[in-house]
Design an enzyme around this catalytic site. Structure first.
Site, PDB file in Angstrom:
ATOM      1  N   HIS A  98       7.058  19.030  31.560  1.00  0.00           N
ATOM      2  CA  HIS A  98       6.878  19.433  30.171  1.00  0.00           C
ATOM      3  C   HIS A  98       8.127  19.291  29.338  1.00  0.00           C
ATOM      4  CE1 HIS A  98       8.358  22.703  32.650  1.00  0.00           C
ATOM      5  NE2 HIS A  98       8.970  23.162  31.588  1.00  0.00           N
ATOM      6  N   CYS A  99       9.287  19.001  29.934  1.00  0.00           N
ATOM      7  CA  CYS A  99      10.554  19.049  29.199  1.00  0.00           C
ATOM      8  C   CYS A  99      11.326  17.744  29.210  1.00  0.00           C
ATOM      9  CB  CYS A  99      11.443  20.159  29.761  1.00  0.00           C
ATOM     10  SG  CYS A  99      10.871  21.821  29.383  1.00  0.00           S
ATOM     11  N   ILE A 100      11.799  17.320  30.376  1.00  0.00           N
ATOM     12  CA  ILE A 100      12.793  16.253  30.434  1.00  0.00           C
ATOM     13  C   ILE A 100      12.293  14.923  29.862  1.00  0.00           C
ATOM     14  CG2 ILE A 100      14.343  14.957  31.944  1.00  0.00           C
ATOM     15  CD1 ILE A 100      14.428  17.370  33.771  1.00  0.00           C
TER      16      ILE A 100
END
Length: 433
Positions: A269-271
């Site tokens: 969900h982030c990187i």
């Protein structure tokens, strides 16, 4: 009673919008700290499961959730009119990228629209969703503020980036240091007071823009360094050098080096997403974030490289990828979790199928009914000698630690290992990244 007094005395009622992997653990922590917490979500199934004490988030146990629900400290609802009863509201909704790599903050906007309907004096609003620098000031503030409802006076507004690492046994919502930056010093103080009451460490910063940029720097740092080591892996392969041995040896240096490891691509969900929020905003300011874009290109190309390695491996056995049966081991975006969002395994499977391979996968962690897996059109199989024996090649995309990888070597003629799970194992069946 002032808002900060309510917070310190645990009389504040705390709302959390979005009961996913960020919002639900936060709501539980607030409830465990003695607050009355209300979790808001538009998905009825989530609301029902929370109120039944049935956790769907791995980092929240059924026992912990059931305890705060039974005590009356936490309830879930889809009725946003209950925001009028909340003294504090945390926004923990998704912030995906559009296909054009532009930020999609529509979930944030929808949440703030609901808050605006039921706003009242003495309210604290904190955005936790990852976004571009300036969102709190440029988007949320104008939606809430008017001439009779001023930030720092009638209400308070801050940003505090979520730093959740799903499946991490050591660091969780409670003990990961919490960065907080408000629209005014008073906003920062009040938001810090809320988090200090339920979390171990709070790190105040000067304003919301700094707090927004903190999260983007953290994940851009990881993306760029993973991009660097992925490029190193490609280069080492050309020069017949074992990149894993290179990294192990480099990591013995006690200063000036931090090991990162190559892999089949970025997921989660982030990187894969957050750095592009930063580069998008930078472009608006007339700045080209070249490291971010280059890392994105390298990391994004890794699934194609993995498929190339599978082709090369099959060629050594005089087989074509077209028509071969390929087993993908692990489809979640990292080991020992069930989350398949942005997983490179999805791209690897699609590319293998595009080249004519008969593709199956095994992953006891992942839900085969997840929409991304369903859309990929690949069947899940069990991990028994009989079920895997018909495969011409396996490719390890996610290195779950509960898999008997020796069984894989015994029953499949070729294994492409993108995660170095066979470190120290010598076999002519193994092809490393």
């Amino acid at each position: 009673m002032s808002l900060i007094e309510k917070i310190r005395s645990r009389d504040a009622r705390c709302g959390v919008i979005g009961l996913g992997y960020v919002g639900l653990p936060l709501a539980v922590e607030l409830a465990q700290a003695g607050y009355h917490a209300i979790g808001f979500d538009v998905i009825p199934e989530k609301v029902e499961r929370v109120n039944a004490g049935d956790s769907y988030v791995k980092d929240v146990s059924n026992e912990a959730l059931a305890a705060v629900v039974k005590s009356g400290r936490l309830k879930a609802t889809s009725d946003f009119s209950l925001l009028r009863d909340c003294d504090t509201v945390d926004i923990c909704v998704p912030t995906p990228l559009r296909k054009t790599r532009d930020p999609d903050i529509s979930y944030i906007v929808s949440a703030v629209e609901e808050i605006a309907k039921y706003k009242h004096p003495g309210m604290l609003v904190v955005l936790e969703s990852t976004t571009y620098p300036g969102t709190t000031e440029e988007v949320i503030l104008p939606m809430l503020q008017d001439e009779n409802f001023r930030v720092g006076e009638q209400f308070h507004l801050a940003f505090s980036p979520e730093r959740v690492d799903p499946g991490n046994p050591r660091f969780n919502t409670k003990n990961i240091p919490k960065v907080v930056g408000g629209m005014t010093p008073g906003c920062t103080e009040i938001a810090a007071a809320l988090y200090s009451a339920s979390l171990t460490t709070v790190v105040p910063v000067s304003n919301a823009r700094v707090a927004e940029t903190v999260k983007l720097l953290e994940n851009t740092f990881r993306s760029v360094n993973i991009g660097l080591v992925n490029e190193m892996a490609l280069m080492c392969n050309k020069m017949d050098i074992d990149v894993w041995e290179v990294i192990r040896a480099a990591a013995t240096k006690p200063f000036g080096f931090m090991p990162f490891y190559p892999g089949p691509g970025l997921g989660g969900h982030c990187i894969p997403i957050d750095p592009f929020y930063l580069s998008w905003k930078a472009k608006l300011a007339g700045f080209e974030a070249r490291f971010i874009e280059l890392a994105g290109q390298i990391n994004g190309s890794m699934p194609e490289y993995v498929v190339t390695r599978v082709m090369e491996a099959l060629n050594t056995r005089k087989r074509s990828l077209n028509g071969s049966r390929v087993l993908v081991m692990g489809v979640s975006y990292k080991a020992n979790i069930d989350d398949v969002r942005e997983s490179p395994a999805i791209d690897v499977m699609r590319l293998l199928r595009r080249h004519g391979a008969d593709v199956v996968y095994h992953d006891r962690w992942a839900n085969p009914h997840d929409h991304e897996l369903v859309e990929a059109g690949v069947a899940s199989i069990g991990f028994t000698p009989k079920e895997i024996a018909g495969c011409d090649c396996a490719v390890i995309v996610t290195g779950h630690t509960d898999v008997d990888y020796r069984l894989l070597l015994e029953h499949i003629p070729l294994v492409v290992d993108t995660r170095n799970v066979y470190q120290g194992v010598e076999s002519d069946k193994i092809v490393r990244l």
